[in-house]
Design a protein around this motif. Structure first.
Motif, PDB file in Angstrom:
ATOM      1  N   ILE B 186       0.856  -1.195   0.000  1.00 15.81           N
ATOM      2  CA  ILE B 186       0.000   0.000   0.000  1.00 15.81           C
ATOM      3  C   ILE B 186       0.887   1.238   0.000  1.00 15.81           C
ATOM      4  N   PRO B 187       0.353   2.379  -0.424  1.00  9.68           N
ATOM      5  CA  PRO B 187       1.181   3.593  -0.465  1.00  9.68           C
ATOM      6  C   PRO B 187       1.627   4.012   0.930  1.00  9.68           C
ATOM      7  N   LYS B 188       2.784   4.659   0.945  1.00  9.82           N
ATOM      8  CA  LYS B 188       3.343   5.126   2.214  1.00  9.82           C
ATOM      9  C   LYS B 188       3.443   6.645   2.157  1.00  9.82           C
ATOM     10  N   PRO B 189       3.002   7.353   3.189  1.00 15.35           N
ATOM     11  CA  PRO B 189       3.149   8.808   3.162  1.00 15.35           C
ATOM     12  C   PRO B 189       4.613   9.200   3.321  1.00 15.35           C
ATOM     13  N   VAL B 190       5.018  10.187   2.548  1.00 16.18           N
ATOM     14  CA  VAL B 190       6.381  10.711   2.666  1.00 16.18           C
ATOM     15  C   VAL B 190       6.263  12.154   3.137  1.00 16.18           C
ATOM     16  N   PHE B 191       6.974  12.491   4.203  1.00 15.71           N
ATOM     17  CA  PHE B 191       6.848  13.818   4.793  1.00 15.71           C
ATOM     18  C   PHE B 191       7.973  14.721   4.295  1.00 15.71           C
ATOM     19  N   THR B 253       3.390  13.646   0.444  1.00 15.92           N
ATOM     20  CA  THR B 253       3.030  12.905  -0.760  1.00 15.92           C
ATOM     21  C   THR B 253       2.996  11.423  -0.440  1.00 15.92           C
ATOM     22  N   LEU B 254       2.502  10.665  -1.388  1.00 10.77           N
ATOM     23  CA  LEU B 254       2.422   9.225  -1.186  1.00 10.77           C
ATOM     24  C   LEU B 254       3.473   8.540  -2.038  1.00 10.77           C
TER      25      LEU B 254
END
Lengths: 339, 406
Positions: B186-191, B253-254
């Motif tokens: 699944i997508p992972k949030p990137v900060f 972003t994801l």
């Protein structure tokens, strides 16, 4: 409740350890059968046939010991053990000996308090992949998902191999060979790794063995052999010299076909006479009778016969002798002299 | 009292009184039992210690600082094969806690839902709930775990099925999610820089929700006016954080998973061993929770409901204010033991190759070092600590909701 479980565990450990110190030879004779720890099923090495009779290369070592000690190669009860349970089974006295593709290592010999009684198969760890993956070398496996039997030396070799080659991998730990097959065949892992002999045996049991290749790299030394508990030297000697008798028999040309003739009267070769009990009393020194080695060899044949019958090139497993040829033929199989 | 006993002629103490005199007998029995218990325990411990020493394996925990030598696929903290066995055990412990917490949360949600359905007046719905409960809980949980894993492995496509111009399997949700037989990606949030403000605003709105809830309650108690609190809270939850997300110029972003090499790279990888274990444990434990919920609700006397109706309360508020607070008293003690069961059942993880503490400390470490006694003692201590912590937290909560007798 917690406390009673803990005490129960202590009791089991205490009792088990106290059994382990008794003389194994006397135990086996009193029981009338040999309790032998084998793998949970690896075709060619140890697997039950359609009638539930265990057969295989490792199983034959158990049968030879039973024949030498008790006079009956069928007087063996087999305990299937996983990579995780095998040492506890042996240390606790649940089995009298272990013949289960077990690698002879320093820590197992010294720290785990076992005695390795020789080597019946020189092996090394390899990798098996589906042909469709298009991989030809283990060095190309960066990022692969690898199925691995937990509790084995292969687990440690794998970590070392990928680390030293600066590659990443995803280990999928698995309890038994059968579960590993299921995951590997469905593609849940790209690679299955274990000893090369185990890979060959596993592949032989596949529906389409031709769709899978064993990569050329051998990443470890895996001398496999039977083992016993440390501290019972008489019993360890019996297992060690039974294996040596099988090896010497091949070297000296004693086969299951000609053994009866050779044992009838003294031959010209004094070593054959000593092995078969027609001269001297080597058996007596072990606490057995003169005919112990005769029975061990007659149980299934000499080392070479067992190899050809269960895992040799004519079988589905199709292993070449390679390192496991007699020393006179360039291999490592070598028995100390019987004298 | 003292006056009476003083007047009685006090017989001299004789040994036989220890058995025949009821004043001393129970004490005698307890002392004897205690001595026997201690002797038995002492014998077991000294026997085990002596035999371990005879085997040349005296108790020692030095192996914990040795390098473990093996890799673990799912590690929540940094770990590699050169780190110690103790670190491997800690990784396993965190994996145990992860699946236990996930399992407890989802088992509670499913359990409450099914438990309420079980009480439904609709015959079909209540029968279906009963069928689910009886069907699941009468089969050992190990089989459910293995079944869930087998379904994942056999029915989902391998990553290589996603490859090529005409792949036989496709990703879902606009190439965001991939279901494979190695797990879910699944997508992972990137900060990125500036994202901290969004996160801060989000946490502040959580605080805002609590403050608003208290204020609304006080207002209700003062004036008797009800606000649509749910919708307002939902607004506070989403709107400020989303607003700041756009103001700061999309700082989060994801990271999408994409097929690279042998596996999907990027995004989160939820291994199917974790999912199989989690689903099986939660659906299985949910059956017990559902029964506890049903029993708890049914145990509240019907007179309570009728009295609430007589006061003019609507059914939802009757449930909220009258039934649930009383039912919770009965449900929570059962819930505690189900949470403990779930945690302990998570030790079946090895069946699907999930590396929990039983798999690391009680599995590979035990096997590679041969320290059975030490590993098992540590393992039991770990489970004991987890269980006692869970039950003390739950007992504290139970004390806060139980009937206050004044």
């Amino acid at each position: 409740m917690k406390k009673s479980v803990f005490l129960g565990a202590l009791t089991v450990a205490g009792l088990a350890a106290s059994w382990a110190t008794a003389g194994t030879l006397d135990d086996v004779k009193a029981k009338g059968f040999l309790q032998c720890g084998v793998s949970t099923g690896l075709v060619g090495f140890a697997a039950p046939d359609a009638n539930g009779n265990w057969a295989g290369f490792d199983v034959s070592v158990c049968r030879a010991v039973a024949a030498a000690v008790l006079g009956d190669p069928q007087a063996v009860k087999f305990t299937p053990t996983t990579g995780k349970t095998r040492f506890t089974a042996l240390a606790s006295g649940e089995v009298d000996m272990l013949a289960r593709n077990t690698t002879w290592t320093f820590t197992r010999d010294v720290d785990l308090k076992f005695t390795f009684d020789g080597v019946n198969y020189y092996d090394g760890q390899g990798f098996m992949v589906p042909k469709s993956l298009g991989v030809s070398s283990a060095k190309e496996l960066d990022g692969a998902t690898v199925c691995i039997q937990t509790g084995t030396t292969t687990e440690l070799n794998l970590a070392d191999f990928f680390r030293s080659n600066n590659m990443k991998y995803e280990p999928v730990p698995i309890e038994t060979n059968a579960e590993a097959q299921q995951q590997f065949l469905s593609g849940a892992c790209d690679v299955y790794t274990t000893d090369r002999s185990g890979l060959a045996a596993t592949r032989a049991a596949f529906e389409k063995p031709g769709d899978y290749v064993i990569l050329p790299e051998t990443i470890s030394k895996e001398p496999l052999g039977p083992l016993t508990r440390q501290g019972d030297d008489q019993w360890s000697d019996i297992v060690r010299w039974t294996l040596n008798a099988l090896i010497s028999a091949e070297e000296l040309g004693i086969t299951s076909a000609n053994i009866d003739e050779m044992a009838k009267a003294k031959t010209k070769n004094p070593e054959i006479n000593r092995i078969l009990g027609t001269a001297g009393d080597l058996g007596g020194m072990l606490g057995l009778d003169k005919k112990w080695a005769y029975r061990a060899i007659k149980a299934g044949g000499n080392y070479g016969e067992l190899f050809e019958k269960y895992i040799g090139e004519k079988t589905a497993i199709g292993l070449a002798r390679g390192l496991n040829a007699q020393w006179k033929k360039g291999g490592l199989i070598y028995s100390p002299p019987f004298r | 009292m003292t006056a009476i006993s003083d007047n009685e002629p006090r017989a001299a103490f004789r040994l036989s009184m220890l058995i025949y005199d009821t004043r001393y007998r129970s004490l005698t029995i307890q002392v004897v039992a205690m001595v026997l218990f201690m002797l038995g325990a002492g014998w077991l411990i000294s026997n085990a210690a002596a035999n371990l020493a005879a085997l040349g394996k005296p108790l020692s925990f030095g192996f914990l600082s040795q390098p473990s030598g093996y890799d673990i696929n799912q590690h929540l903290i940094a770990y590699n094969s050169q780190m110690s066995h103790a670190r491997a055990a800690l990784v396993g412990l965190l994996n145990t806690l992860l699946v236990s917490v996930m399992g407890c949360v989802s088992a509670t949600i499913i359990g409450v839902f099914i438990g309420v359905l079980r009480l439904s007046k609709n015959w079909v719905v209540s029968r279906l709930a009963a069928f689910y409960i009886e069907g699941l809980r009468n089969v050992p949980v190990l089989l459910w775990i293995v079944l869930a894993m087998a379904i994942f492995i056999e029915t989902l496509p391998a990553p290589r099925a996603f490859r090529g111009a005409n792949p036989s399997a496709t990703m879902y949700l606009d190439n965001m999610v991939a279901f494979t037989n190695r797990g879910f990606y699944i997508p992972k949030p990137v900060f990125h820089s500036g994202s901290w403000l969004v996160v801060l605003v989000f946490f502040l709105s959580l605080v805002g929700i609590v403050v608003f809830g208290r204020w609304a309650r006080k207002r209700f108690e003062d004036t008797g006016q009800l606000l649509p609190t749910f919708w307002i809270k939902l607004g506070i939850f989403f709107i400020p954080a989303i607003l700041f997300y756009f103001i700061m110029g999309h700082p989060i972003t994801l990271d999408y998973p994409a097929l690279k090499g042998f596996n999907f790279k990027g995004g989160f990888h939820l291994r199917n061993s974790l999912i199989a274990l989690w689903l099986a444990l939660s659906f299985y434990t949910a059956t017990y929770i559902a029964e506890a919920v049903r029993a708890g609700i049914q145990a509240v006397s019907k007179g309570q409901t009728e009295a609430a109706y007589a006061l003019g309360l609507r059914p939802t508020r009757t449930t909220q204010l009258i039934i649930l607070p009383q039912a919770l008293r009965i449900i929570i003690p059962v819930l505690i033991s189900q949470y403990l069961n779930l945690t302990k059942n998570s030790s079946l993880a090895i069946a699907v190759g999930y590396m929990d503490i039983t798999g690391t400390l009680g599995g590979i470490t035990l096997n590679q070092t041969g320290r059975e006694m030490e590993s098992l003692m540590l393992l039991m201590a770990a489970y004991l600590v987890i269980s006692l912590s869970v039950s003390s937290v739950m007992n504290w909560y139970n004390n806060s909701v139980k009937l206050k007798e004044r």
